[in-house]
Write a protein that holds these residues in place. Structure first.
Motif, PDB file in Angstrom:
ATOM      1  N   ASP A  86       0.847  -1.189   0.000  1.00 19.72           N
ATOM      2  CA  ASP A  86       0.000   0.000   0.000  1.00 19.72           C
ATOM      3  C   ASP A  86       0.887   1.245   0.000  1.00 19.72           C
ATOM      4  N   PRO A  87       0.494   2.280  -0.735  1.00 18.08           N
ATOM      5  CA  PRO A  87       1.328   3.494  -0.769  1.00 18.08           C
ATOM      6  C   PRO A  87       1.287   4.254   0.554  1.00 18.08           C
ATOM      7  N   CYS A  88       2.436   4.691   1.011  1.00 19.91           N
ATOM      8  CA  CYS A  88       2.561   5.565   2.182  1.00 19.91           C
ATOM      9  C   CYS A  88       3.343   6.806   1.772  1.00 19.91           C
ATOM     10  N   TYR A  89       3.119   7.885   2.508  1.00 14.03           N
ATOM     11  CA  TYR A  89       3.723   9.168   2.150  1.00 14.03           C
ATOM     12  C   TYR A  89       4.504   9.716   3.342  1.00 14.03           C
ATOM     13  N   THR A  90       5.748  10.114   3.079  1.00  9.85           N
ATOM     14  CA  THR A  90       6.590  10.697   4.120  1.00  9.85           C
ATOM     15  C   THR A  90       6.789  12.180   3.829  1.00  9.85           C
ATOM     16  N   LEU A  91       6.444  12.981   4.810  1.00  5.47           N
ATOM     17  CA  LEU A  91       6.619  14.427   4.705  1.00  5.47           C
ATOM     18  C   LEU A  91       7.949  14.784   5.373  1.00  5.47           C
ATOM     19  N   HIS A  92       8.878  15.329   4.609  1.00 12.29           N
ATOM     20  CA  HIS A  92      10.196  15.708   5.118  1.00 12.29           C
ATOM     21  C   HIS A  92      10.196  17.218   5.382  1.00 12.29           C
ATOM     22  N   VAL A  93      10.484  17.586   6.611  1.00 19.78           N
ATOM     23  CA  VAL A  93      10.442  18.995   7.009  1.00 19.78           C
ATOM     24  C   VAL A  93      11.867  19.526   7.156  1.00 19.78           C
ATOM     25  N   GLU A  94      12.136  20.646   6.505  1.00 18.34           N
ATOM     26  CA  GLU A  94      13.441  21.300   6.657  1.00 18.34           C
ATOM     27  C   GLU A  94      13.303  22.475   7.616  1.00 18.34           C
ATOM     28  N   CYS A  95      13.936  22.369   8.760  1.00 13.15           N
ATOM     29  CA  CYS A  95      13.966  23.481   9.701  1.00 13.15           C
ATOM     30  C   CYS A  95      15.236  23.370  10.532  1.00 13.15           C
ATOM     31  N   LYS A  96      15.576  24.428  11.211  1.00 17.83           N
ATOM     32  CA  LYS A  96      16.785  24.439  12.024  1.00 17.83           C
ATOM     33  C   LYS A  96      16.643  23.464  13.193  1.00 17.83           C
ATOM     34  N   ASN A  97      17.784  22.874  13.608  1.00 21.68           N
ATOM     35  CA  ASN A  97      17.771  21.953  14.751  1.00 21.68           C
ATOM     36  C   ASN A  97      17.214  22.627  15.999  1.00 21.68           C
ATOM     37  N   SER A  98      17.468  23.931  16.105  1.00 20.93           N
ATOM     38  CA  SER A  98      17.025  24.668  17.285  1.00 20.93           C
ATOM     39  C   SER A  98      15.523  24.915  17.299  1.00 20.93           C
ATOM     40  N   GLU A  99      14.829  24.582  16.190  1.00 20.20           N
ATOM     41  CA  GLU A  99      13.386  24.810  16.106  1.00 20.20           C
ATOM     42  C   GLU A  99      12.575  23.518  16.111  1.00 20.20           C
ATOM     43  N   LYS A 100      13.235  22.361  16.037  1.00 18.31           N
ATOM     44  CA  LYS A 100      12.501  21.102  15.863  1.00 18.31           C
ATOM     45  C   LYS A 100      11.639  20.746  17.075  1.00 18.31           C
ATOM     46  N   HIS A 101      12.031  21.215  18.266  1.00 17.20           N
ATOM     47  CA  HIS A 101      11.225  20.918  19.453  1.00 17.20           C
ATOM     48  C   HIS A 101       9.857  21.603  19.410  1.00 17.20           C
ATOM     49  N   LYS A 102       9.723  22.671  18.580  1.00 16.61           N
ATOM     50  CA  LYS A 102       8.462  23.392  18.481  1.00 16.61           C
ATOM     51  C   LYS A 102       7.363  22.572  17.797  1.00 16.61           C
ATOM     52  N   PHE A 103       7.765  21.444  17.169  1.00 14.48           N
ATOM     53  CA  PHE A 103       6.789  20.608  16.464  1.00 14.48           C
ATOM     54  C   PHE A 103       6.098  19.621  17.398  1.00 14.48           C
ATOM     55  N   PHE A 104       6.525  19.581  18.656  1.00 11.10           N
ATOM     56  CA  PHE A 104       5.982  18.588  19.573  1.00 11.10           C
ATOM     57  C   PHE A 104       5.516  19.237  20.868  1.00 11.10           C
ATOM     58  N   LYS A 105       4.444  18.638  21.430  1.00 11.48           N
ATOM     59  CA  LYS A 105       3.982  18.997  22.759  1.00 11.48           C
ATOM     60  C   LYS A 105       4.184  17.815  23.716  1.00 11.48           C
ATOM     61  N   LEU A 106       4.174  16.602  23.141  1.00  8.88           N
ATOM     62  CA  LEU A 106       4.401  15.383  23.903  1.00  8.88           C
ATOM     63  C   LEU A 106       5.826  15.401  24.456  1.00  8.88           C
ATOM     64  N   GLU A 107       5.955  15.199  25.764  1.00 13.24           N
ATOM     65  CA  GLU A 107       7.223  15.441  26.448  1.00 13.24           C
ATOM     66  C   GLU A 107       8.373  14.608  25.884  1.00 13.24           C
ATOM     67  N   ARG A 108       8.189  13.305  25.677  1.00 19.76           N
ATOM     68  CA  ARG A 108       9.304  12.457  25.240  1.00 19.76           C
ATOM     69  C   ARG A 108       9.806  12.835  23.844  1.00 19.76           C
ATOM     70  N   LYS A 109       8.866  13.201  22.972  1.00 18.29           N
ATOM     71  CA  LYS A 109       9.284  13.612  21.628  1.00 18.29           C
ATOM     72  C   LYS A 109       9.946  14.988  21.660  1.00 18.29           C
ATOM     73  N   LYS A 110       9.426  15.839  22.513  1.00 19.06           N
ATOM     74  CA  LYS A 110      10.009  17.173  22.640  1.00 19.06           C
ATOM     75  C   LYS A 110      11.433  17.094  23.169  1.00 19.06           C
ATOM     76  N   LEU A 111      11.680  16.196  24.146  1.00 17.76           N
ATOM     77  CA  LEU A 111      13.023  16.033  24.704  1.00 17.76           C
ATOM     78  C   LEU A 111      14.001  15.520  23.653  1.00 17.76           C
ATOM     79  N   THR A 112      13.537  14.601  22.807  1.00 24.04           N
ATOM     80  CA  THR A 112      14.377  14.108  21.710  1.00 24.04           C
ATOM     81  C   THR A 112      14.784  15.246  20.786  1.00 24.04           C
TER      82      THR A 112
END
Length: 664
Positions: A232-258
């Motif tokens: 089945d086809p799946c789609y991956t969305l690749h986001v280009e942003c600065k490393n210092s901004e990637k935490h802004k994409f998450f509210k869930l604590e474990r993902k935000k810490l990563t």
């Protein structure tokens, strides 16, 4: 070089200017008449607006779209271009748009400077370079929406369990609401692996929606497809942003810490620019139109939040001549006209600020004798004195609105021996003081109306005046000619400005607005929201580094500091009519604000305080050098000779951008 499509007259004029520049010895080249230039995109192009995307073909003058900073910008002009060849422009993250070969683009040079090229010229550049960078937009500022469900929860629920499509209204919340939606989505299906931020879904429409939101927030994002274990086809969305901004994409604590663990890693992503990778001629034609928008660079966002551009004819002249920006001085007689040039992206100033110093000199009587005060001290007065020299790099002076320049100032300007191109409309009013110097016998007169303006009622009415044809009562598009008995309060209050021929009528209209239409109780005190106009240049006060406090700049009182009033001066905040920002803590001359109109303002040029007048109504002379959207013109026929009256009418009509009501 800009390969803008010009009409035959303009092409001849360009060749004539080049011949003058290269071969002739005359110091001045004069060209009269103005015609718009622009860009063109298919009318089917979807343009982001504050209320959601709209087709380019459905947009109207006066509506708002977005500039490159994501802020609202007003459409001042729409020009249909007919059928044109279509070119597809593709960018590094997959977004694409369509345009004509004459369409203009701002791009980054090798040195990091901004330059302008057409689509056709960028094709040639792509042959030499693998890609061309253009500016990327900042986060678009949609209005705040009132949602029944929090955007974060919508994001969470959209990703579980069936990868639903996002409800359309959530695509156009304000930036914080869209970021919250993204956090909900990425908390469910987003991940960081090997430092890369991705989102995986089985629904292409969802991936496309998320990408659109990311584009609107100023990020680059691309979509790739792969087959899962069940083919089945799946789609991956690749986001280009600065490393210092990637935490802004998450509210869930474990993902935000990563994501936060990446903050110390070096940033390799540049979110200020995006690369054009390919330009292809499509082999068919479409109806196209161009927009003229109200911001200094005339940039706006087209589909996929791509930054696109407009420029002016005067820039084209300079590039054809082959001069750098600092080698040409752009000037106008009034501060207001200079500011209009500045809003078009040109480093403009007044003629006076270029060639004169203002300094105190001894006050002499008619016989040349020094004057003394009661204490025996020499009297001093402010006076403009001609500078000895101009900066060495200036090789050309471009004078806009040249019909406003009188003979004395023109001769001082020419005394430096620098070549001058004088641009203007010889049909407009002459200078208030003195006789006109330029455009009495121009080298070239443009008379051919640009195709996109042929059906413009304002242009049609103006040409009726030039051709000595009557302005018959009636409705002409959004404009009309009416009798005095038909003028009502609605027409006056809905106008951006009311124009008169004389200061006497202007004073009466200003009083009418204050006393009757707006029923201001304390007529001795200026009120917040009242219209006023600046009557003195102050080049030390500016907004956004290009909007100066200049004579003729009009707008609104935004704040009044009553406690500062001492009987002579008063502190106010002043907001120009075309901006949301303001000049703060201006100390204005109270007596000048309430003085009878028409007084000689020469002595106020060097006054200690800022000079303002009420501006519900302005004389046509005072409005020269600028325009307004909706204009009401009170056509005063008595007291003028035939030629002056004709110029007065023509100048008044051409001050309008959207509509004009002529009251006769």
């Amino acid at each position: 070089m800009m390969s803008i499509e010009l009409n035959n007259q303009q092409i001849y004029a360009l060749y004539d200017i080049e011949n003058w520049w290269e071969k002739e010895k005359n110091q001045v080249y004069e060209i009269s008449g103005a015609a718009g230039t622009g860009k063109a995109q298919p009318i089917s192009t979807m343009i982001p607006t504050p209320t959601g995307p709209k087709k380019l073909g459905d947009l109207k003058v006066g509506e708002y779209i977005f500039d490159k900073n994501g802020k609202e910008t007003k459409i001042l002009g729409i020009y249909d271009q007919g059928k044109r060849d279509v070119y597809r422009i593709t960018f590094e993250d997959g977004r694409e748009t369509f345009a004509s070969k004459e369409h203009l683009w701002n791009y980054y040079t090798k040195d990091g400077d901004i330059d302008t090229k057409t689509t056709e010229e960028l094709i040639d550049k792509l042959k030499a370079y693998k890609y061309i960078d253009i500016p990327i937009c900042s986060a678009v500022e949609y209005p705040t929406k009132k949602y029944k469900i929090d955007p974060y929860l919508v994001g969470v629920c959209t990703g579980v369990p069936y990868d639903m499509k996002i409800q359309e209204e959530y695509l156009y919340g304000d930036s914080s609401q869209r970021r919250s939606l993204i956090q909900g989505l990425f908390d469910v299906r987003g991940q960081i692996k090997d430092g890369k931020l991705t989102y995986i879904t089985r629904n292409f429409e969802l991936a496309a929606d998320i990408r659109e939101i990311l584009f609107s927030l100023g990020y680059k994002a691309s979509i790739t497809i792969y087959l899962n274990h069940g083919n089945d086809p799946c789609y991956t969305l690749h986001v280009e942003c600065k490393n210092s901004e990637k935490h802004k994409f998450f509210k869930l604590e474990r993902k935000k810490l990563t994501a936060l663990s990446l903050c110390t890693a070096p940033d390799t992503v540049d979110n200020t620019k995006i690369a054009i990778q390919a330009i292809v001629k499509m082999g068919y034609q479409e109806e196209m139109r161009c927009l003229y928008v109200d911001n200094p660079e005339h940039l706006y966002l087209t589909n996929d939040f791509i930054v696109t551009h407009n420029t002016t004819l005067v820039k084209y002249f300079i590039e054809r001549i082959g001069l750098d920006k600092n080698e040409a001085a752009y000037v106008a007689f009034s501060g207001k006209a200079a500011m209009q040039l500045a809003r078009s992206g040109l480093p403009a100033r007044t003629i006076h600020s270029l060639i004169y110093d203002h300094e105190k000199v001894k006050d002499l009587d008619e016989d040349g004798h020094v004057q003394y005060d009661s204490r025996g001290n020499v009297k001093l007065k402010w006076q403009f004195t001609l500078k000895r020299r101009l900066p060495k790099e200036i090789q050309l002076i471009v004078v806009d609105e040249a019909s406003m320049v009188n003979a004395d100032v023109a001769k001082d300007l020419l005394s430096f021996g620098i070549p001058v191109i004088a641009l203007g409309d010889l049909n407009q009013l002459p200078p208030v003081i003195g006789s006109p110097f330029f455009l009495r016998n121009p080298n070239f007169i443009l008379t051919e109306i640009m195709r996109q303006a042929e059906n413009d009622p304002i242009v049609w009415l103006a040409n009726r005046v030039l051709n000595d044809e009557p302005l018959d009562y009636g409705v002409y598009g959004k404009s009309c000619v009416i009798k005095k008995s038909e003028l009502n309060d609605y027409f006056l209050k809905s106008a951006d400005v009311v124009l008169t021929g004389t200061n006497k009528l202007r004073a009466r209209i200003n009083d009418l607005f204050r006393e009757t239409l707006y029923n201001i109780r304390n007529l001795d005190t200026p009120q917040i929201g009242e219209k006023i106009i600046c009557r003195k240049n102050n080049w030390n006060r500016s907004i956004q580094d290009y909007i100066y406090l200049t004579n003729g700049l009009y707008g609104f009182i935004d704040y009044v500091d009553i406690e500062s009033f001492n009987g002579k001066d008063l502190k106010i905040d002043f907001r120009p009519d075309f901006l949301n920002k303001k000049f703060k803590n201006l100390v204005i001359d109270y007596k000048r604000l309430f003085a009878p109109l028409g007084q000689d303002s020469e002595n106020s040029t060097f006054a200690r305080h800022e000079q303002f007048e009420f501006a519900y109504a302005l004389t046509v002379h005072l409005m020269q050098g600028s325009q307004a959207g909706k204009v009401v013109y009170l056509d005063e026929r008595s007291g003028w000779d035939k030629d002056t009256y004709k110029r007065l009418q023509y100048t008044a009509i051409t001050r309008a951008q959207e509509s004009i009501i002529i009251v006769r």
